[in-house]
Design a protein around this motif. Structure first.
Motif, PDB file in Angstrom:
ATOM      1  N   TYR A   1       0.693  -1.261  -0.349  1.00  0.00           N
ATOM      2  CA  TYR A   1       0.287   0.249   0.241  1.00  0.00           C
ATOM      3  C   TYR A   1       1.191   1.252   0.393  1.00  0.00           C
ATOM      4  CZ  TYR A   1      -2.499   3.441   3.140  1.00  0.00           C
ATOM      5  OH  TYR A   1      -3.160   4.757   3.788  1.00  0.00           O
TER       6      TYR A   1
ATOM      7  N   ARG B   1      -5.817   7.995  -2.044  1.00  0.00           N
ATOM      8  CA  ARG B   1      -6.659   8.702  -2.941  1.00  0.00           C
ATOM      9  C   ARG B   1      -7.710   9.974  -2.343  1.00  0.00           C
ATOM     10  NH1 ARG B   1      -9.904   3.386  -2.996  1.00  0.00           N
ATOM     11  NH2 ARG B   1     -11.891   3.391  -2.775  1.00  0.00           N
TER      12      ARG B   1
ATOM     13  N   GLN C   1      -4.289   3.714  -3.122  1.00  0.00           N
ATOM     14  CA  GLN C   1      -4.637   3.825  -4.488  1.00  0.00           C
ATOM     15  C   GLN C   1      -4.737   2.642  -5.169  1.00  0.00           C
ATOM     16  OE1 GLN C   1      -4.401   6.595  -6.877  1.00  0.00           O
ATOM     17  NE2 GLN C   1      -4.247   8.362  -5.567  1.00  0.00           N
ATOM     18  N   ASN C   2      -4.680   2.040  -4.202  1.00  0.00           N
ATOM     19  CA  ASN C   2      -4.358  -0.128  -4.249  1.00  0.00           C
ATOM     20  C   ASN C   2      -4.514  -0.693  -3.259  1.00  0.00           C
ATOM     21  OD1 ASN C   2      -1.171   1.571  -4.997  1.00  0.00           O
ATOM     22  ND2 ASN C   2      -1.124  -0.408  -3.337  1.00  0.00           N
TER      23      ASN C   2
ATOM     24  N   SER D   1      -3.285  -4.257  -0.823  1.00  0.00           N
ATOM     25  CA  SER D   1      -2.284  -5.063  -0.998  1.00  0.00           C
ATOM     26  C   SER D   1      -2.475  -6.367  -0.605  1.00  0.00           C
ATOM     27  CB  SER D   1      -1.683  -3.947  -0.389  1.00  0.00           C
ATOM     28  OG  SER D   1      -2.524  -3.695   1.040  1.00  0.00           O
TER      29      SER D   1
ATOM     30  N   ALA E   1      -8.695  -2.225  -2.104  1.00  0.00           N
ATOM     31  CA  ALA E   1      -8.914  -1.254  -2.746  1.00  0.00           C
ATOM     32  C   ALA E   1     -10.436  -0.306  -2.587  1.00  0.00           C
ATOM     33  CB  ALA E   1      -8.300  -0.467  -3.743  1.00  0.00           C
TER      34      ALA E   1
ATOM     35  N   THR F   1       3.004  11.108  -3.123  1.00  0.00           N
ATOM     36  CA  THR F   1       1.987  11.014  -4.692  1.00  0.00           C
ATOM     37  C   THR F   1       2.654  12.661  -5.303  1.00  0.00           C
ATOM     38  OG1 THR F   1       0.570  11.469  -2.989  1.00  0.00           O
ATOM     39  CG2 THR F   1       0.493   9.284  -3.596  1.00  0.00           C
TER      40      THR F   1
ATOM     41  N   TYR G   1       5.397   8.475  -9.719  1.00  0.00           N
ATOM     42  CA  TYR G   1       4.392   7.679  -9.180  1.00  0.00           C
ATOM     43  C   TYR G   1       2.951   6.835 -10.224  1.00  0.00           C
ATOM     44  CZ  TYR G   1       1.011   6.870  -5.444  1.00  0.00           C
ATOM     45  OH  TYR G   1      -0.583   5.836  -4.835  1.00  0.00           O
TER      46      TYR G   1
ATOM     47  N   TRP H   1       2.982   3.559 -10.707  1.00  0.00           N
ATOM     48  CA  TRP H   1       2.726   2.932  -9.151  1.00  0.00           C
ATOM     49  C   TRP H   1       1.303   1.364  -9.220  1.00  0.00           C
ATOM     50  CZ3 TRP H   1       5.011  -0.278  -5.768  1.00  0.00           C
ATOM     51  CH2 TRP H   1       4.136  -0.733  -4.971  1.00  0.00           C
ATOM     52  N   PRO H   2       0.365   2.448  -8.898  1.00  0.00           N
ATOM     53  CA  PRO H   2      -0.953   1.858  -9.067  1.00  0.00           C
ATOM     54  C   PRO H   2      -1.125   0.940  -9.444  1.00  0.00           C
ATOM     55  CG  PRO H   2      -1.594   3.865  -8.933  1.00  0.00           C
ATOM     56  CD  PRO H   2      -0.304   4.075  -9.512  1.00  0.00           C
TER      57      PRO H   2
ATOM     58  N   GLU I   1      -1.275  -3.375  -8.369  1.00  0.00           N
ATOM     59  CA  GLU I   1      -3.191  -4.331  -8.020  1.00  0.00           C
ATOM     60  C   GLU I   1      -2.879  -5.346  -9.249  1.00  0.00           C
ATOM     61  OE1 GLU I   1      -5.370  -4.205  -7.321  1.00  0.00           O
ATOM     62  OE2 GLU I   1      -5.866  -2.055  -6.078  1.00  0.00           O
TER      63      GLU I   1
END
Ligand code: 2P0
Length: 318
Positions: free
Chosen positions: A23, A27, A35-36, A38, A158, A203, A209, A212-213, A217
């Motif tokens: 993580y 958001r 954002q994602n 984990s 998420a 972020t 970045y 990244w999300p 995922e």
């Protein structure tokens, strides 16, 4: 959901957890919406035990037998979280927590802390909420706490909703008796930049970045598959790559955020040397300089020999 049946005291305990796919980034910073998603593994024997009592005039927070100053950032954040749960009958709380991990050293004490606190709230108010609901509440205290409600592997979804009602963790029930986690303690001093601020910095100021999300995922899905298939090579390689990718986004923000110390890099290189020698071991790292090693029980001797003082945890061996 407070009902009238408040007890004199609530208790709760929860383990720390290590994310295998991380993580990093929110958001929504108020609700701790990530954002994602984990995936994590909980470490039995390391964590928090909390006793919670109603109080009359103000909150008081005790951590490892020391009362925290009400103005300390940790105590303030806790009181803000407790604002969600105050009632006419329970206007304030006394929180007494014993942590069996160094606080704020990248070993996720906030994760076990908020998970234990939510369990203590559930006990105090006798809510008897399902674990997914408790996970959602723990998430509001600290994102990674959503995963600390469970032993073994956990998946934090998420979610997509703005209200966060679909952002909670569930157990991934797949015991893996040979699975080992080794703790390489480089430095247990309090970290200079906490995770919340670190995520915000990354972020806000890192072009890398953006990537990244989606990667996180994908890694999450691969790791879940690897756990189900007990494919250790796939799990280890994906977890190590995921951690390094997360750190790459931190390093590439401005001002730069580097949680590593020189000894952290030396330890990473030791892991790579061991792998070249045929010892299958991987590392992951969080918002701190310490390494967490991933290996199977057959490699325990070789890994322990290379890292004297290694603390080995076997999450599934009772
Ligand atoms: C994780 N970390 O997945 C990632 C990897 C650190 C690096 O979750 O702001 O204490 O309280 O939601 O959960 C640590 O951050 O942050 C963390 P908040 P949290 O384990």
């Amino acid at each position: 959901p407070n009902r009238a049946s408040t007890k004199a005291q609530g208790v709760g305990s929860a383990p720390v957890n290590i994310a295998l796919s991380k993580y990093w980034g929110k958001r929504d910073a108020v609700l701790n919406l990530p954002q994602n998603g984990s995936v994590s593994i909980s470490l039995p024997g390391l964590g928090s035990e909390t006793q919670l009592k109603p109080a009359v005039a103000q909150d008081s927070v005790w951590l490892n037998d020391q009362q925290l100053d009400a103005s300390a950032p940790f105590a303030k954040r806790l009181s803000e979280f407790l604002n969600l749960f105050r009632t006419a009958e329970v206007p304030f709380f006394e929180v007494v927590t014993q942590n069996s991990v160094p606080t704020a050293a990248g070993l996720a004490s906030s994760a076990s802390g908020y998970a234990a606190l939510v369990l203590a709230l559930d006990d105090l108010f006798d809510w008897q909420l399902p674990m997914t609901q408790l996970s959602l509440l723990a998430r509001m205290g600290s994102g990674s706490a959503s995963r600390s409600l469970y032993p073994g592997f956990a998946i934090w979804h998420a979610g997509q909703q703005g209200d966060g009602l679909d952002s909670f963790a569930e157990a991934l029930d797949a015991p893996w008796p040979e699975f080992c986690v080794g703790l390489v303690e480089i430095d247990v001093a309090e970290k200079p930049v906490g995770s919340t601020a670190g995520m915000q910095q990354t972020t806000a100021a890192c072009a890398l970045y953006q990537a990244w999300p989606a990667q996180a995922e994908r890694d999450k899905a691969v790791i879940i598959d690897a756990i189900r298939a007990q494919d250790f090579s796939r799990l280890g390689a994906t977890a190590e790559h995921n951690a390094l990718s997360m750190h790459a986004t931190m390093i590439a923000s401005w001002p730069p955020l580097l949680y590593w110390q020189a000894e952290s890099v030396i330890a990473m290189q030791q892991v790579w040397t061991l792998r070249q020698q045929g010892v299958e071991v991987y590392f992951t790292m969080d918002a701190g300089p310490n390494l967490k090693l991933l290996f199977l029980a057959a490699q325990k001797k070789a890994v322990s020999a290379a890292f004297p003082g290694l603390k080995v945890i076997e999450p599934f061996s009772s």
